[in-house]
Design a protein around this motif. Structure first.
Motif, PDB file in Angstrom:
ATOM      1  N   ASP A 181      25.513  -1.775 -17.754  1.00  9.88           N
ATOM      2  CA  ASP A 181      26.039  -0.647 -16.992  1.00  9.88           C
ATOM      3  C   ASP A 181      26.396   0.466 -17.978  1.00  9.88           C
ATOM      4  O   ASP A 181      26.810   0.202 -19.109  1.00  9.88           O
ATOM      5  N   TRP A 182      26.242   1.713 -17.542  1.00  9.55           N
ATOM      6  CA  TRP A 182      26.540   2.832 -18.433  1.00  9.55           C
ATOM      7  C   TRP A 182      27.985   2.826 -18.895  1.00  9.55           C
ATOM      8  O   TRP A 182      28.282   3.105 -20.068  1.00  9.55           O
ATOM      9  N   GLU A 183      28.900   2.513 -17.998  1.00  5.05           N
ATOM     10  CA  GLU A 183      30.312   2.477 -18.388  1.00  5.05           C
ATOM     11  C   GLU A 183      30.560   1.373 -19.405  1.00  5.05           C
ATOM     12  O   GLU A 183      31.310   1.556 -20.374  1.00  5.05           O
ATOM     13  N   GLU A 184      29.933   0.225 -19.195  1.00  9.75           N
ATOM     14  CA  GLU A 184      30.066  -0.882 -20.132  1.00  9.75           C
ATOM     15  C   GLU A 184      29.543  -0.483 -21.509  1.00  9.75           C
ATOM     16  O   GLU A 184      30.151  -0.780 -22.538  1.00  9.75           O
ATOM     17  N   LEU A 185      28.389   0.199 -21.522  1.00  6.33           N
ATOM     18  CA  LEU A 185      27.819   0.634 -22.794  1.00  6.33           C
ATOM     19  C   LEU A 185      28.766   1.575 -23.521  1.00  6.33           C
ATOM     20  O   LEU A 185      28.973   1.453 -24.733  1.00  6.33           O
ATOM     21  N   ALA A 186      29.353   2.508 -22.783  1.00  8.75           N
ATOM     22  CA  ALA A 186      30.230   3.513 -23.395  1.00  8.75           C
ATOM     23  C   ALA A 186      31.506   2.901 -23.948  1.00  8.75           C
ATOM     24  O   ALA A 186      32.048   3.387 -24.952  1.00  8.75           O
ATOM     25  N   THR A 187      31.985   1.835 -23.304  1.00  9.58           N
ATOM     26  CA  THR A 187      33.251   1.233 -23.747  1.00  9.58           C
ATOM     27  C   THR A 187      33.056   0.185 -24.825  1.00  9.58           C
ATOM     28  O   THR A 187      34.031  -0.258 -25.428  1.00  9.58           O
ATOM     29  N   GLY A 188      31.817  -0.215 -25.063  1.00 13.34           N
ATOM     30  CA  GLY A 188      31.557  -1.109 -26.183  1.00 13.34           C
ATOM     31  C   GLY A 188      30.885  -2.416 -25.815  1.00 13.34           C
ATOM     32  O   GLY A 188      31.421  -3.183 -25.014  1.00 13.34           O
ATOM     33  N   VAL A 189      29.700  -2.665 -26.384  1.00 14.80           N
ATOM     34  CA  VAL A 189      29.008  -3.935 -26.220  1.00 14.80           C
ATOM     35  C   VAL A 189      28.509  -4.382 -27.594  1.00 14.80           C
ATOM     36  O   VAL A 189      28.323  -3.563 -28.498  1.00 14.80           O
ATOM     37  N   ASP A 190      28.300  -5.675 -27.733  1.00 14.73           N
ATOM     38  CA  ASP A 190      27.759  -6.247 -28.961  1.00 14.73           C
ATOM     39  C   ASP A 190      26.412  -6.875 -28.632  1.00 14.73           C
ATOM     40  O   ASP A 190      26.362  -7.994 -28.113  1.00 14.73           O
ATOM     41  N   PRO A 191      25.315  -6.185 -28.907  1.00 15.45           N
ATOM     42  CA  PRO A 191      24.010  -6.712 -28.508  1.00 15.45           C
ATOM     43  C   PRO A 191      23.647  -8.020 -29.187  1.00 15.45           C
ATOM     44  O   PRO A 191      22.860  -8.807 -28.652  1.00 15.45           O
ATOM     45  N   ASP A 192      24.202  -8.272 -30.370  1.00 15.16           N
ATOM     46  CA  ASP A 192      23.889  -9.506 -31.078  1.00 15.16           C
ATOM     47  C   ASP A 192      24.532 -10.728 -30.422  1.00 15.16           C
ATOM     48  O   ASP A 192      24.135 -11.863 -30.713  1.00 15.16           O
ATOM     49  N   ALA A 193      25.503 -10.490 -29.543  1.00 15.96           N
ATOM     50  CA  ALA A 193      26.183 -11.612 -28.888  1.00 15.96           C
ATOM     51  C   ALA A 193      25.387 -12.165 -27.720  1.00 15.96           C
ATOM     52  O   ALA A 193      25.705 -13.254 -27.214  1.00 15.96           O
ATOM     53  N   TRP A 194      24.353 -11.454 -27.294  1.00 21.41           N
ATOM     54  CA  TRP A 194      23.584 -11.876 -26.120  1.00 21.41           C
ATOM     55  C   TRP A 194      22.329 -12.621 -26.569  1.00 21.41           C
ATOM     56  O   TRP A 194      21.385 -12.033 -27.092  1.00 21.41           O
ATOM     57  N   THR A 195      22.362 -13.925 -26.371  1.00 18.52           N
ATOM     58  CA  THR A 195      21.257 -14.803 -26.723  1.00 18.52           C
ATOM     59  C   THR A 195      20.910 -15.639 -25.494  1.00 18.52           C
ATOM     60  O   THR A 195      21.579 -15.554 -24.458  1.00 18.52           O
ATOM     61  N   ILE A 196      19.889 -16.482 -25.611  1.00 23.32           N
ATOM     62  CA  ILE A 196      19.542 -17.309 -24.459  1.00 23.32           C
ATOM     63  C   ILE A 196      20.633 -18.329 -24.161  1.00 23.32           C
ATOM     64  O   ILE A 196      20.654 -18.905 -23.074  1.00 23.32           O
ATOM     65  N   ALA A 197      21.565 -18.508 -25.104  1.00 23.90           N
ATOM     66  CA  ALA A 197      22.682 -19.419 -24.860  1.00 23.90           C
ATOM     67  C   ALA A 197      23.812 -18.760 -24.080  1.00 23.90           C
ATOM     68  O   ALA A 197      24.591 -19.445 -23.413  1.00 23.90           O
ATOM     69  N   THR A 198      23.919 -17.425 -24.144  1.00 22.21           N
ATOM     70  CA  THR A 198      25.062 -16.743 -23.541  1.00 22.21           C
ATOM     71  C   THR A 198      24.718 -15.904 -22.309  1.00 22.21           C
ATOM     72  O   THR A 198      25.589 -15.651 -21.476  1.00 22.21           O
ATOM     73  N   VAL A 199      23.476 -15.472 -22.185  1.00 25.21           N
ATOM     74  CA  VAL A 199      23.110 -14.568 -21.090  1.00 25.21           C
ATOM     75  C   VAL A 199      23.241 -15.199 -19.705  1.00 25.21           C
ATOM     76  O   VAL A 199      23.718 -14.537 -18.763  1.00 25.21           O
ATOM     77  N   PRO A 200      22.839 -16.470 -19.493  1.00 22.20           N
ATOM     78  CA  PRO A 200      22.996 -17.037 -18.145  1.00 22.20           C
ATOM     79  C   PRO A 200      24.428 -16.984 -17.626  1.00 22.20           C
ATOM     80  O   PRO A 200      24.652 -16.689 -16.442  1.00 22.20           O
ATOM     81  N   LEU A 201      25.410 -17.229 -18.497  1.00 22.42           N
ATOM     82  CA  LEU A 201      26.808 -17.160 -18.075  1.00 22.42           C
ATOM     83  C   LEU A 201      27.186 -15.723 -17.730  1.00 22.42           C
ATOM     84  O   LEU A 201      27.884 -15.482 -16.728  1.00 22.42           O
ATOM     85  N   ARG A 202      26.726 -14.767 -18.502  1.00 21.39           N
ATOM     86  CA  ARG A 202      27.002 -13.355 -18.205  1.00 21.39           C
ATOM     87  C   ARG A 202      26.491 -13.005 -16.814  1.00 21.39           C
ATOM     88  O   ARG A 202      27.184 -12.336 -16.035  1.00 21.39           O
ATOM     89  N   LEU A 203      25.289 -13.444 -16.482  1.00 21.49           N
ATOM     90  CA  LEU A 203      24.699 -13.115 -15.192  1.00 21.49           C
ATOM     91  C   LEU A 203      25.467 -13.740 -14.035  1.00 21.49           C
ATOM     92  O   LEU A 203      25.539 -13.156 -12.947  1.00 21.49           O
TER      93      LEU A 203
END
Length: 294
Positions: free
Chosen positions: A249-271
């Motif tokens: 989300d644009w707001e999420e991007l603006a407030t800060g994300v760590d792209p290296d934290a998203w792997t196939i181990a973590t993305v299913p839980l995020r969704l």
């Protein structure tokens, strides 16, 4: 050690073969990942010609690109005959969840899709902007660049959706009506990129070579062409840790994300924990300020 396993109805041979030693990801883990994210990934993959990055023995042992059908490819992946300048061929298309899962059987670590669908491959339904930072550009500057490009696109009368690349950059996607040629879409995208680079030459460039732009961001619009592709939303990347290209989300991007934290181990839980920021992207066929006949 099992010689085969059945995952989401798809037979996976050598399921314990390690494809990524950093996370210890096996073929079965990759298949289970595709099965888990199919609900969110399929709307962006279904009915689109694919370009696949296959790493049958793992990314450390070498990978190769494939976009045409070959002997022994899983039956769950559809072949669609097309006539290209070099002659008749078959393109690879996934139409069902089983087809997505079956990509793991042949070691597909990256799924790239065309910006057009297979029924009208000469008429794109998306325009892509790839923000590719030079080696000295910090992540915060890439985020700022995406926000600036978003405003430039708003001034053009269109909305954009954003995702991480699974690397150091960001992708912006503009869904469009299927009435423009690739030349028209790419010409418009290039005009936007040129204006952006002219307004802030210290930040943006149209120079692709990284060594020539260590502190600047390349605005790549060349993927807007017949046969070209961009990494699909929720696709892993063939690199240590198997990071993932994730819609945000644009707001999420603006407030800060760590792209290296998203792997196939973590993305299913995020969704499972938050709404899909790209849920309505497929319903937005926007008009571009260009001639439709180009």
């Amino acid at each position: 050690m099992e010689t085969s396993a059945r995952i989401a109805g798809v037979r996976i041979t050598h399921p314990d073969r390690v494809l990524d030693p950093v996370l210890g990801v096996r073929k079965r883990d990759l298949a289970e990942y595709f099965a888990a994210v199919a609900r969110w990934m399929m709307p962006h993959v279904r009915h689109r010609p694919l370009t696949l990055v296959r790493c049958p023995e793992g990314h450390e042992e070498g990978c190769f690109y494939q976009r045409h059908a070959s002997r022994g490819f899983p039956a769950e992946v559809d072949r669609v005959p097309v006539v290209e300048p070099d002659g008749a061929t078959e393109l690879l298309v996934v139409r069902r969840r089983r087809g997505l899962v079956a990509l793991a059987q042949v070691g597909v670590l990256e799924v790239h899709t065309w910006l057009a669908r297979i029924d009208r491959p000469l008429r794109p339904d998306r325009v892509g902007f790839d923000l590719d930072p030079g080696p000295e550009v910090p992540w915060s500057a890439v985020v700022e660049a995406a926000l600036l490009l978003r405003e430039r696109l708003r001034a053009e009368g269109v909305q954009a959706w954003v995702k991480t690349t699974g690397g150091k950059g960001l992708h912006l996607i503009v869904p469009i009506a299927r009435r423009y040629s690739f030349d028209a879409a790419r010409g418009w995208a290039r005009r936007v990129a040129v204006a952006l680079a002219a307004a802030q030459p210290q930040r943006f460039t149209l120079e692709p070579r990284k060594d020539a732009r260590p502190r600047r961001i390349y605005v790549d619009v060349l993927r807007n062409a017949y046969g070209a592709s961009m990494v699909a939303p929720y696709s892993p990347r063939a690199r240590p840790g198997l990071t993932v290209s994730v819609p945000v989300d644009w707001e999420e991007l603006a407030t800060g994300v760590d792209p290296d934290a998203w792997t196939i181990a973590t993305v299913p839980l995020r969704l499972r924990q938050q709404p899909d920021p790209w849920a309505d992207v497929g319903r937005r066929g926007q008009r571009l300020p260009v001639s439709e006949s180009r």
